[in-house]
Design an enzyme around this catalytic site. Structure first.
Site, PDB file in Angstrom:
ATOM      1  CD  GLU A  15      -2.879  -1.162   2.334  1.00 32.39           C
ATOM      2  OE1 GLU A  15      -3.793  -0.309   2.381  1.00 32.39           O
ATOM      3  OE2 GLU A  15      -2.701  -2.008   3.225  1.00 32.39           O
ATOM      4  CB  SER A 185      -5.840  -0.439  -0.082  1.00 29.58           C
ATOM      5  OG  SER A 185      -5.588   0.622   0.806  1.00 29.58           O
ATOM      6  N   GLY A 217     -19.679 -14.395   0.971  1.00 33.62           N
ATOM      7  CA  GLY A 217     -20.270 -13.213   0.376  1.00 33.62           C
ATOM      8  C   GLY A 217     -21.680 -12.997   0.896  1.00 33.62           C
ATOM      9  CB  SER A 319     -10.273   9.026   1.684  1.00 32.74           C
ATOM     10  OG  SER A 319      -9.099   8.552   1.095  1.00 32.74           O
TER      11      SER A 319
END
Length: 360
Positions: A15, A185, A217, A319
């Site tokens: 990241e 991320s 999921g 963000s």
């Protein structure tokens, strides 16, 4: 006299680039009339490089990649600014490091040992918040609803692959999300719909971590909430992620701009209160301080399922963390001011602790 603020960014992490985006954005919001800002850059191979004080906002990410004298590993404290022949103590550090070797408690531990104030979460909260498995185990202690999951390390996968596959297929329903346990991320995350895809996704995730978490999921809205404070945290309004892709991956977050957001999210007052309660419970069970972004799944019947918290959410222009506070009435520059104040508040409280028997 200006406050000496160290911006710590880059890092030995997948990241790294996200950290550079965050550092640029933060530099563009800092009050340079109040702060003397010192850049401290960590390269992808872990070299620490100090720069001259910034004269103003940083325009490009490339300009953050300073290349001056590398700080020797045995003199790590030389990232402090120098006035003449005397080392001048930085007043506060703003860590902007995402992922391992920065967001996971390692750098926070260094700053603790050096007795330097720093923005954001401490060692325990940072480490627990980075490890998705530990985080979920603590959430379970707090009674927070979560999606079903299975986790394992590389050695277990090597020795018991068949048993683990049977466990995942028996306990979880397709589709599944395969994730490195210690990364953020959406790096290394894959959505899979069958065993063949699962096998490939596990190998991808193992490139980034020795521990993997596989989650079931769920069909649900993706809602987020920002939390700010120390012992008495408060929450922002809620925002909703509306990805146009199959799921909210790295490119959608930072590169191609395909994701839409609803800020504020359309939520009932009752749902908002349930989210605030869950966000603060998560904040407190991890012993967080400063800032946290809490991410939720919300089902059609308004069940609130916590996905994760991010103990160092990004400050990039797209963000959610600062956007949610801006829509809650707290401007970006004021948010930075409050975070620095919270860092100093926590530091001053720690200075009151005794470090010898009977106060001797």
């Amino acid at each position: 006299m200006k406050i000496k603020l160290g911006l710590l960014y880059g890092g030995k992490s997948a990241e790294h680039e996200v950290s550079l985006l965050t550092a640029r954005a933060v530099s563009q919001a800092i009050n340079f009339d109040k702060y003397e800002v010192y850049p401290i850059f960590i390269t992808k191979v872990g070299e620490w490089i100090k720069g001259n004080p910034l004269m103003g906002p940083v325009d490009t990410v490339e300009s953050l990649k300073i290349s001056k004298e590398t700080i020797r590993p045995n003199s790590i404290t030389s990232f402090l600014p120098i006035d003449g022949d005397d080392a001048s103590h930085l007043d506060v550090i703003f860590p902007l490091l995402h992922g391992p070797n920065g967001e996971d408690g390692t750098v926070q531990g260094l700053l603790e040992v050096m007795n330097l104030p720093y923005v954001g979460n401490g060692v325990l909260a940072s480490a627990a918040g980075m490890d998705k498995v530990v985080m979920k185990q603590l959430f379970n202690e707090a009674g927070l609803a979560q999606v079903p999951y299975v986790h394992f390390i590389r050695n277990e996968w090597k020795n018991s692959q068949t048993a683990l596959l049977q466990k995942m297929e028996g306990n979880l329903k397709w589709p599944l999300f395969v994730k490195p346990a210690n990364l953020g991320s959406s790096v290394g995350i894959t959505k899979v719909a069958n065993r063949e895809e699962l096998l490939t996704a596990v190998e991808v995730a193992f490139k980034y971590d020795r521990k993997i978490i596989v989650e079931q999921g769920i069909v649900a809205r993706e809602l987020e909430m920002s939390v700010l404070g120390n012992d008495e945290p408060r929450c922002s309004i809620a925002g909703e992620v509306l990805p146009t892709k199959d799921f909210y991956d790295y490119e959608a977050k930072y590169e191609d701009g395909t994701t839409n957001y609803a800020i504020p999210a359309e939520v009932s007052p009752e749902l908002l209160e349930k989210m605030k309660d869950a966000a603060i419970r998560a904040f407190k069970v991890l012993d967080c301080s400063g800032l946290v972004r809490a991410d939720f799944f919300v089902t059609d019947d308004e069940e609130v399922i916590i996905n994760e918290v991010n103990t160092l959410p990004g400050f990039t222009p797209i963000s959610m963390y600062p956007k949610l506070w801006m829509e809650s009435g707290l401007a970006y520059s004021d948010l930075i001011e409050e975070l620095i104040a919270l860092a100093m508040e926590r530091f001053e409280e720690k200075q009151q602790l005794e470090h010898s028997k009977d106060g001797e």
